[in-house]
Design an enzyme around this catalytic site. Structure first.
Site, PDB file in Angstrom:
ATOM      1  N   GLU A   1      -1.444  -5.532   8.669  1.00 30.70           N
ATOM      2  CA  GLU A   1      -0.639  -4.954   9.743  1.00 30.70           C
ATOM      3  C   GLU A   1      -1.222  -5.262  11.115  1.00 30.70           C
ATOM      4  O   GLU A   1      -2.448  -5.333  11.264  1.00 30.70           O
ATOM      5  CB  GLU A   1      -0.549  -3.426   9.566  1.00 30.70           C
TER       6      GLU A   1
ATOM      7  N   GLU B   1       9.231  -4.171  10.704  1.00 28.66           N
ATOM      8  CA  GLU B   1       9.606  -2.861  10.150  1.00 28.66           C
ATOM      9  C   GLU B   1      10.141  -1.921  11.221  1.00 28.66           C
ATOM     10  O   GLU B   1       9.508  -1.727  12.276  1.00 28.66           O
ATOM     11  CB  GLU B   1       8.387  -2.215   9.436  1.00 28.66           C
TER      12      GLU B   1
ATOM     13  N   ASP C   1      -1.231  -6.201  -0.232  1.00 23.75           N
ATOM     14  CA  ASP C   1      -1.230  -5.564   1.082  1.00 23.75           C
ATOM     15  C   ASP C   1      -2.637  -5.033   1.354  1.00 23.75           C
ATOM     16  O   ASP C   1      -3.094  -4.114   0.645  1.00 23.75           O
ATOM     17  CB  ASP C   1      -0.246  -4.383   0.986  1.00 23.75           C
TER      18      ASP C   1
ATOM     19  N   LYS D   1      -1.263  -9.484   2.922  1.00 18.82           N
ATOM     20  CA  LYS D   1      -0.512  -9.036   4.095  1.00 18.82           C
ATOM     21  C   LYS D   1      -1.404  -8.081   4.868  1.00 18.82           C
ATOM     22  O   LYS D   1      -2.162  -7.324   4.262  1.00 18.82           O
ATOM     23  CB  LYS D   1       0.778  -8.320   3.672  1.00 18.82           C
TER      24      LYS D   1
ATOM     25  N   ASP E   1       0.844  -1.199   0.000  1.00 17.82           N
ATOM     26  CA  ASP E   1       0.000   0.000   0.000  1.00 17.82           C
ATOM     27  C   ASP E   1       0.883   1.255   0.000  1.00 17.82           C
ATOM     28  O   ASP E   1       0.379   2.382  -0.091  1.00 17.82           O
ATOM     29  CB  ASP E   1      -1.021  -0.009   1.148  1.00 17.82           C
ATOM     30  N   SER E   2       2.206   1.051   0.044  1.00 22.38           N
ATOM     31  CA  SER E   2       3.147   2.166  -0.158  1.00 22.38           C
ATOM     32  C   SER E   2       2.906   2.813  -1.518  1.00 22.38           C
ATOM     33  O   SER E   2       3.394   3.914  -1.779  1.00 22.38           O
ATOM     34  CB  SER E   2       4.594   1.668  -0.058  1.00 22.38           C
TER      35      SER E   2
HETATM   36  O1  KIV Z   1       3.507  -1.108   1.698  1.00 25.46           O
HETATM   37  C1  KIV Z   1       4.648  -1.574   1.675  1.00 25.46           C
HETATM   38  O2  KIV Z   1       5.415  -1.375   0.724  1.00 25.46           O
HETATM   39  C2  KIV Z   1       5.054  -2.392   2.799  1.00 25.46           C
HETATM   40  C3  KIV Z   1       6.476  -2.833   2.868  1.00 25.46           C
HETATM   41  C4  KIV Z   1       7.392  -1.716   3.009  1.00 25.46           C
HETATM   42  C5  KIV Z   1       6.687  -3.883   3.874  1.00 25.46           C
HETATM   43  O3  KIV Z   1       4.269  -2.677   3.645  1.00 25.46           O
END
Ligand code: KIV
Length: 280
Positions: free
Chosen positions: A116, A183, A84, A114, A45-46
């Site tokens: 959090e 992280e 994510d 994924k 989600d980055s």
């Molecule tokens: O969103 C992302 O890119 C991440 C990674 C940095 C682990 O969660």
């Protein structure tokens, strides 16, 4: 050849083979990652920050994640692709989480999700894993909680905080997660958690002892230049490289050096002459 599976990833830990993971958000970045031999691609989600220009990952929606994941899946045939789950797509209750994890596989085409959080999300992880969807956990600095943390701050420096993080990681393993991202925590704590877990730890700013390392595509290739976290190592100066290529294109266009004869479609000049005559 089949895609890399979660079993392959877990075997890598057993064999002491480090696991490189990179994010990708579109067809081309996915193709580059795969051509390089990256076994695991995370549609992080980055993307909210490095692709969409938001100042956090919070505005990212499930629709954004599905859209980008579909492109990444089309750009890969070997890598394990993980979606994510974005902010508020899994926190309301386990039913919501299950529905969105299901959409990730059915509509996004990915092989895993994924999410959090540690102990507070362990029950949700268990529900998703129970229906056959592989889940990667994420503890330490969890960017979707940036406002609760008061910024992108390192986690687990104090004894009590560190102990909680060990418990968080262990609760995810116990709930059935196949791997966990650590992280922005001290390397010594990354080492301790990695030693205690049977599942692989994938670090980002968590030291060299994790079973794998994950980095953001735009960070390691020097494409995202708004800021550079301490844990990033730039393997290319992408922004500068692409900028000078475009400057060259501007110069060539203005000087008519582009396109050349070789880059033009050939046509018999006599046809042009005949057209001109027909038009007079
Ligand atoms: O969103 C992302 O890119 C991440 C990674 C940095 C682990 O969660």
């Amino acid at each position: 050849m089949p895609r890399v599976s979660i079993r392959d990833i877990q075997e890598m830990k057993g064999q002491g083979k480090k696991i490189p993971v990179v994010t990708a958000y579109d067809y081309t970045s996915a193709q580059i990652a795969e051509a390089a031999g990256i076994p695991v691609v995370l549609v992080g989600d980055s993307l909210g920050m490095v692709v969409l220009g938001h100042d956090s990952t919070i505005p990212v929606s499930m629709a954004d994640m599905l859209y980008h994941s579909q492109a990444v899946v089309r750009g890969t045939s070997r890598a394990l692709v993980i979606l994510d789950l974005p902010f508020l797509s899994y926190q309301i209750d386990a039913d919501q989480a299950l529905r969105n994890a299901g959409r990730a596989l059915q509509e996004g085409g990915v092989q895993a999700v994924k999410l959090e959080g540690g102990q507070r999300t362990a029950e949700t992880v268990r529900r998703i894993v129970e229906v056959g969807i592989p889940v990667m956990g994420h503890v330490g600095l969890t960017p979707q909680s940036v406002h609760a943390f008061g910024g992108y701050r390192a986690q687990g420096r104090k004894k009590e905080e560190a102990l909680e993080l060990v418990r968080d990681a262990e609760s995810l393993q116990e709930a059935g997660a196949f791997a966990v991202v650590l992280e922005l925590i001290p390397g010594a704590l990354g080492r301790l958690i990695t030693k205690r877990l049977d599942i692989p730890t994938i670090g980002i700013g968590a030291g060299p002892h994790c079973d794998g390392q994950v980095q953001v595509f735009h960070d390691i290739l020097g494409l995202f230049t708004d800021f550079m976290p301490k844990h990033v190592r730039r393997y290319a100066e992408g922004f500068e490289t692409f900028k000078s290529a475009l400057e060259q294109f501007i110069d060539d266009t203005r000087s008519s050096a582009f396109p050349s004869e070789d880059e033009d479609l050939s046509m018999d000049e006599s046809i042009i002459k005949e057209i001109e005559e027909a038009l007079t």
